[in-house]
Design an enzyme around this catalytic site. Structure first.
Site, PDB file in Angstrom:
ATOM      1  N   ASP A  39     -34.711  -8.034 -32.731  1.00  0.00           N
ATOM      2  CA  ASP A  39     -34.909  -6.433 -33.134  1.00  0.00           C
ATOM      3  C   ASP A  39     -36.289  -6.598 -33.658  1.00  0.00           C
ATOM      4  O   ASP A  39     -36.973  -7.723 -33.720  1.00  0.00           O
ATOM      5  CB  ASP A  39     -33.917  -6.033 -34.032  1.00  0.00           C
ATOM      6  CG  ASP A  39     -33.901  -6.741 -35.456  1.00  0.00           C
ATOM      7  OD1 ASP A  39     -34.974  -7.369 -35.653  1.00  0.00           O
ATOM      8  OD2 ASP A  39     -33.284  -6.690 -36.090  1.00  0.00           O
TER       9      ASP A  39
ATOM     10  N   GLY B 171     -38.369  -2.805 -37.707  1.00  0.00           N
ATOM     11  CA  GLY B 171     -38.677  -1.676 -38.072  1.00  0.00           C
ATOM     12  C   GLY B 171     -37.281  -1.086 -39.098  1.00  0.00           C
ATOM     13  O   GLY B 171     -37.715  -0.516 -40.273  1.00  0.00           O
TER      14      GLY B 171
ATOM     15  N   GLN C 231     -34.886   7.646 -29.766  1.00  0.00           N
ATOM     16  CA  GLN C 231     -34.423   8.244 -31.193  1.00  0.00           C
ATOM     17  C   GLN C 231     -34.416   9.943 -30.760  1.00  0.00           C
ATOM     18  O   GLN C 231     -34.376  10.415 -29.856  1.00  0.00           O
ATOM     19  CB  GLN C 231     -35.478   7.877 -32.011  1.00  0.00           C
ATOM     20  CG  GLN C 231     -35.911   6.427 -32.338  1.00  0.00           C
ATOM     21  CD  GLN C 231     -34.800   6.050 -33.279  1.00  0.00           C
ATOM     22  OE1 GLN C 231     -34.127   6.656 -33.982  1.00  0.00           O
ATOM     23  NE2 GLN C 231     -34.813   4.687 -33.649  1.00  0.00           N
TER      24      GLN C 231
ATOM     25  N   ASP D  18     -24.378  -4.748 -30.885  1.00  0.00           N
ATOM     26  CA  ASP D  18     -24.498  -5.893 -31.869  1.00  0.00           C
ATOM     27  C   ASP D  18     -23.924  -5.248 -33.214  1.00  0.00           C
ATOM     28  O   ASP D  18     -24.077  -4.144 -33.437  1.00  0.00           O
ATOM     29  CB  ASP D  18     -25.942  -6.404 -32.135  1.00  0.00           C
ATOM     30  CG  ASP D  18     -26.808  -5.338 -32.982  1.00  0.00           C
ATOM     31  OD1 ASP D  18     -26.803  -5.741 -34.148  1.00  0.00           O
ATOM     32  OD2 ASP D  18     -27.249  -4.269 -32.339  1.00  0.00           O
TER      33      ASP D  18
ATOM     34  N   CYS E  80      -3.361 -14.963 -30.405  1.00  0.00           N
ATOM     35  CA  CYS E  80      -5.021 -15.293 -30.354  1.00  0.00           C
ATOM     36  C   CYS E  80      -4.824 -16.824 -30.193  1.00  0.00           C
ATOM     37  O   CYS E  80      -4.390 -17.563 -30.920  1.00  0.00           O
ATOM     38  CB  CYS E  80      -5.741 -14.829 -31.605  1.00  0.00           C
ATOM     39  SG  CYS E  80      -7.376 -15.480 -31.894  1.00  0.00           S
TER      40      CYS E  80
ATOM     41  N   CYS F  33      -7.853 -18.539 -30.865  1.00  0.00           N
ATOM     42  CA  CYS F  33      -8.994 -19.276 -31.744  1.00  0.00           C
ATOM     43  C   CYS F  33      -8.347 -20.373 -32.642  1.00  0.00           C
ATOM     44  O   CYS F  33      -7.381 -20.324 -32.948  1.00  0.00           O
ATOM     45  CB  CYS F  33      -9.771 -18.079 -32.589  1.00  0.00           C
ATOM     46  SG  CYS F  33      -8.919 -17.853 -34.116  1.00  0.00           S
TER      47      CYS F  33
ATOM     48  N   CYS G 242      -6.099 -19.251 -35.575  1.00  0.00           N
ATOM     49  CA  CYS G 242      -4.745 -18.419 -35.304  1.00  0.00           C
ATOM     50  C   CYS G 242      -3.983 -19.946 -34.706  1.00  0.00           C
ATOM     51  O   CYS G 242      -2.793 -19.730 -34.812  1.00  0.00           O
ATOM     52  CB  CYS G 242      -4.729 -17.662 -34.342  1.00  0.00           C
ATOM     53  SG  CYS G 242      -5.593 -16.082 -35.013  1.00  0.00           S
TER      54      CYS G 242
ATOM     55  N   HIS H  29     -12.639 -16.483 -35.900  1.00  0.00           N
ATOM     56  CA  HIS H  29     -11.458 -15.794 -35.448  1.00  0.00           C
ATOM     57  C   HIS H  29     -12.194 -14.179 -35.197  1.00  0.00           C
ATOM     58  O   HIS H  29     -11.694 -13.709 -34.106  1.00  0.00           O
ATOM     59  CB  HIS H  29     -10.416 -15.477 -36.533  1.00  0.00           C
ATOM     60  CG  HIS H  29      -9.410 -14.348 -36.089  1.00  0.00           C
ATOM     61  ND1 HIS H  29      -8.344 -14.348 -35.289  1.00  0.00           N
ATOM     62  CD2 HIS H  29      -9.524 -13.120 -36.332  1.00  0.00           C
ATOM     63  CE1 HIS H  29      -7.963 -13.071 -35.078  1.00  0.00           C
ATOM     64  NE2 HIS H  29      -8.370 -12.263 -35.996  1.00  0.00           N
TER      65      HIS H  29
END
Length: 376
Positions: A93, A96, A190, A267, A305, A307, A310, A336
């Site tokens: 980014d 700002g 913007q 994000d 799940c 992961c 889990c 997770h």
């Protein structure tokens, strides 16, 4: 010759889109969720673990990295990818937003923003040119224009003034970025929640010309209803043949709503931050692992799940390590959550490709409405 940055749109289903962003460091499948690696790390995760969740791209933070360890030091050490051991694409980014929200004694002028560091009070000046220089030193694949973002709600006049300043800064960012084959520069629309200003901003950005376009100035306090109202028209104002990135969003239902309205990239710190505070995102909504109801529960967080949290640990264990403030709690819950977010994106990509996004979306909402599994 350096491979170029490109975007190919594969399928649309309503306004929802799926495609591929190609960069010299690898492909990014869209819609894409980018985990946030603020200070050159996704907190509580190893880079290879982040990749294992299915992430194709990470976000790095210009403001934090320019202050510590500094962009110049990262450049001397071989660039951000090497520094943090992430060989895939990185988006940075512009700094700002953080200057506006974190820095002390900041002063905004046509030139840029002068401010004092929130870390040690040292003085800095961030301009479009300096932001481009920092992002070049970091070596990020996708660079964001330097912009100003007012908090909502705000008056039409305040939003217009801010947006026009951001458009002048966008032109300066474009000039300062120059020609960097294999790297992309994204413009940021913007205009707050004002349709006419969003249109004016989009027109200004298209005239300058960018490799991708972000919808900025949302998720800054306006609430989901207003955000979706803006997303009903804002993405359509941007070129259809370029990626569209909604900055700083969000909760799972925000993300689904954004994709439904034509957004390709997002994000948010939420999955990692929530992991550290004992919140887990599951198909059936948010689970607060700190609650006493989990202390004797041998079941996994989410039995569907795959992961490590889990697959290998019970709710009782996760409750215990969170209560005991053990580091493994942040590690497992963050993994997770990031896994859940990437699975969400994969589900949407497949649904769009097969033309069944509406059905997928109604199942997503129905599952979440059921709430967590009953206590034992």
């Amino acid at each position: 010759m350096t491979p170029r940055f490109s975007f190919s749109l594969h399928m649309t289903d309503g306004k929802a889109r799926s495609g591929i962003i190609s960069t010299p460091r690898g492909e990014i499948r869209t819609p894409a969720f980018m985990p946030v690696g603020t200070a050159a790390t996704v907190k509580a995760m190893m880079p290879e673990s982040v990749r294992a969740t299915g992430a194709d791209v990470l976000l790095g933070n210009t403001y934090h990295l320019m202050l510590r360890p500094t962009a110049e030091r990262i450049d001397r050490l071989g660039g951000l990818h090497k520094f943090m051991n992430w060989e895939r694409p990185i988006l940075t980014d512009s700094g700002g937003f953080q200057v506006m929200s974190l820095a002390e004694l900041r002063k905004l002028t046509e030139e840029g923003v002068s401010f004092r560091s929130h870390i040690d009070g040292s003085k800095h000046m961030l301009t479009p040119e300096r932001s481009m220089e920092i992002q070049r030193l970091l070596g990020s694949d996708i660079v964001m224009c330097f912009d100003e973002c007012p908090a909502l709600p705000a008056s039409h006049e305040r939003i217009a003034e801010s947006m026009r300043l951001s458009m002048r800064w966008a032109a300066r960012s474009r000039d300062a970025f120059g020609d960097r084959p294999g790297h992309a520069l994204f413009g940021i629309q913007q205009g707050g929640d004002e349709e006419d200003l969003r249109g004016e901003s989009a027109e200004a950005l298209r005239a300058i010309g960018f490799d991708g376009y972000a919808v900025g100035g949302l998720a800054v306090g306006e609430g989901q209803e207003v955000m979706f109202q803006v997303l009903d028209y804002a993405p359509d104002m941007l070129p259809a043949d370029k990626p569209r990135y909604l900055m700083g969003v969000g909760k799972p239902d925000d993300i689904v709503g954004a994709v439904k309205r034509g957004i390709d990239m997002m994000d948010c710190v939420l999955p990692s931050r929530s992991g550290r505070t004992g919140q887990a995102f599951t198909r059936r909504g948010v689970v607060n692992i700190k609650n006493a109801r989990h202390q004797e529960d041998p079941r996994p967080l989410d039995e569907g799940c795959s992961c490590p949290a889990c697959r290998n640990y019970s709710r009782a264990y996760l409750h215990h390590v969170f209560r005991a403030q053990e580091i493994i709690s942040s590690m497992l819950l963050t993994w997770h959550n990031l896994h859940y977010y990437q699975e969400l994106m994969q589900g949407m990509r497949e649904a769009i490709a097969e033309g069944r996004f509406a059905a997928w979306e109604s199942t997503f909402h129905a599952e979440r409405a059921r709430g967590d599994i009953d206590p034992l």
